[in-house]
Design an enzyme around this catalytic site. Structure first.
Site, PDB file in Angstrom:
ATOM      1  N   GLY A   1       0.843  -1.193   0.000  1.00 38.36           N
ATOM      2  CA  GLY A   1       0.000   0.000   0.000  1.00 38.36           C
ATOM      3  C   GLY A   1       0.871   1.232   0.000  1.00 38.36           C
ATOM      4  CD  GLU A   2       3.871   2.655   3.309  1.00 40.33           C
ATOM      5  OE1 GLU A   2       4.857   3.109   2.685  1.00 40.33           O
ATOM      6  OE2 GLU A   2       3.981   2.065   4.401  1.00 40.33           O
ATOM      7  N   GLY A   3       0.759   3.658  -1.746  1.00 39.95           N
ATOM      8  CA  GLY A   3       1.057   4.179  -3.076  1.00 39.95           C
ATOM      9  C   GLY A   3       2.385   3.689  -3.607  1.00 39.95           C
TER      10      GLY A   3
END
Length: 335
Positions: A301-303
């Protein structure tokens, strides 16, 4: 304010700009004159031309990317759907602020501006198995937060997220939007019992909100989360500003799917950054008609996967905009 109600947000979806056909034609013509055999740069050529269409120039740029991380907490975590407690969301936001997370390093590596928005972390959404996750006022507020987070001068935009429990929320959204079962996956690493709890929560949420499943924006309100709604708002904000978007993993794509199901073509300004290790992500990308740029087994996640793909776009436009044409280089064009 760009919109104050879900009806106004829906109206905005009907007024999205299209790519610049003149710029696409000019970029296509330029691509045909660059000092390389036709098609030698493969998919990178199409990516550069796609960028040109949204930026309105035959020489697009990608040296000013923006990454925005949205963080939210979810009432459904009370169902035991995550391997980590909700407190981790707050702790990771602090880590982002201190530059210690993976996304901080990737932003630096690709010269991206990184912004983090913590969305009422002390006030989780409601448990969607019992009631709507958000009121209309709540979902509109975070849609607008995302919409307004986009820097209109950015050359590329990535929306990332942090929110313990949000793979369950994304699975519920995907199931509501596309039907079928098996959308829930291991997320942060739940065991078989945890996966069963996730599947049960998704099924309960769909049953609870069966009356709204035909309306993607109401699906977002009833089953979504603040960070997921903010990502949806940001993706639309980027479209209105004509900023190309790189989509991240399963959660970001679930947010994007709300827009695509509401208005087909809403994601024409988006590419899929990567195929994540979250089981249903590939299935969701197929539904969105997006071929991922990378496949590295990421599930952070987190981009982070989309951030890595910034390098692919930067390479594509560097070659397209920086290479000499045959005429400029004094090289004979091949026949």
């Amino acid at each position: 304010m760009p919109f104050q109600t879900l009806a106004e947000f829906r109206d905005l979806l009907g007024r999205m700009p299209a790519p610049d056909a003149t710029a696409i034609a000019a970029a296509t013509a330029r691509n045909g004159q660059l000092t390389k055999p036709p098609g030698a740069l493969g998919r990178m050529e199409a990516l550069a031309i796609w960028m040109a269409g949204w930026q309105g120039t035959d020489k697009p740029r990608a040296d000013q990317p923006q990454i925005v991380i949205f963080a939210g907490n979810h009432g459904v975590t009370a169902r035991g759907v995550s391997a980590f407690p909700a407190e981790v969301t707050v702790q990771m936001v602090a880590n982002f602020a201190h530059g210690g997370a993976a996304i901080n390093q990737l932003a630096k590596a690709f010269g991206a501006k990184l912004d983090v928005h913590a969305l009422d972390l002390d006030r989780p959404t409601a448990d969607f198995t019992e009631q709507p996750a958000m009121s209309e006022a709540e979902v509109v507020a975070v849609l607008r937060k995302g919409f307004e987070a986009v820097d209109p001068t950015a050359h590329l935009f990535v929306a990332g997220e942090m929110g313990i429990g949000n793979t369950t929320v994304a699975a519920a959204l995907a199931a509501a939007l596309y039907g079928g079962t098996g959308w829930a996956g291991r997320g942060t690493g739940v065991d078989d019992a945890g996966l069963a709890r996730k599947e049960a929560a998704v099924a309960a949420g769909l049953a609870r909100h069966a009356a709204v499943l035909s309306d993607p924006l109401q699906v977002l309100r009833c089953l979504g989360g603040r960070e997921i709604a903010a990502m949806a708002g940001a993706i639309l904000g980027a479209r209105m500003a004509r900023v190309p978007v790189i989509l991240d993993g399963f959660i970001a794509c679930a947010a994007a799917a709300v827009l695509e199901v509401a208005t087909p073509g809403a994601l024409d300004h988006c590419v899929a950054g990567h195929l994540s290790a979250e089981g249903a992500h590939g299935r969701l990308l197929e539904r969105l008609g997006k071929e991922p740029l990378l496949s590295l087994g990421l599930r952070l996640g987190e981009g982070s996967g989309a951030a890595l793909a910034i390098g692919v776009l930067q390479g594509a436009v560097a070659c397209h905009s920086g290479m000499a044409t045959f005429a400029e280089a004094g090289v004979a064009a091949g026949g």
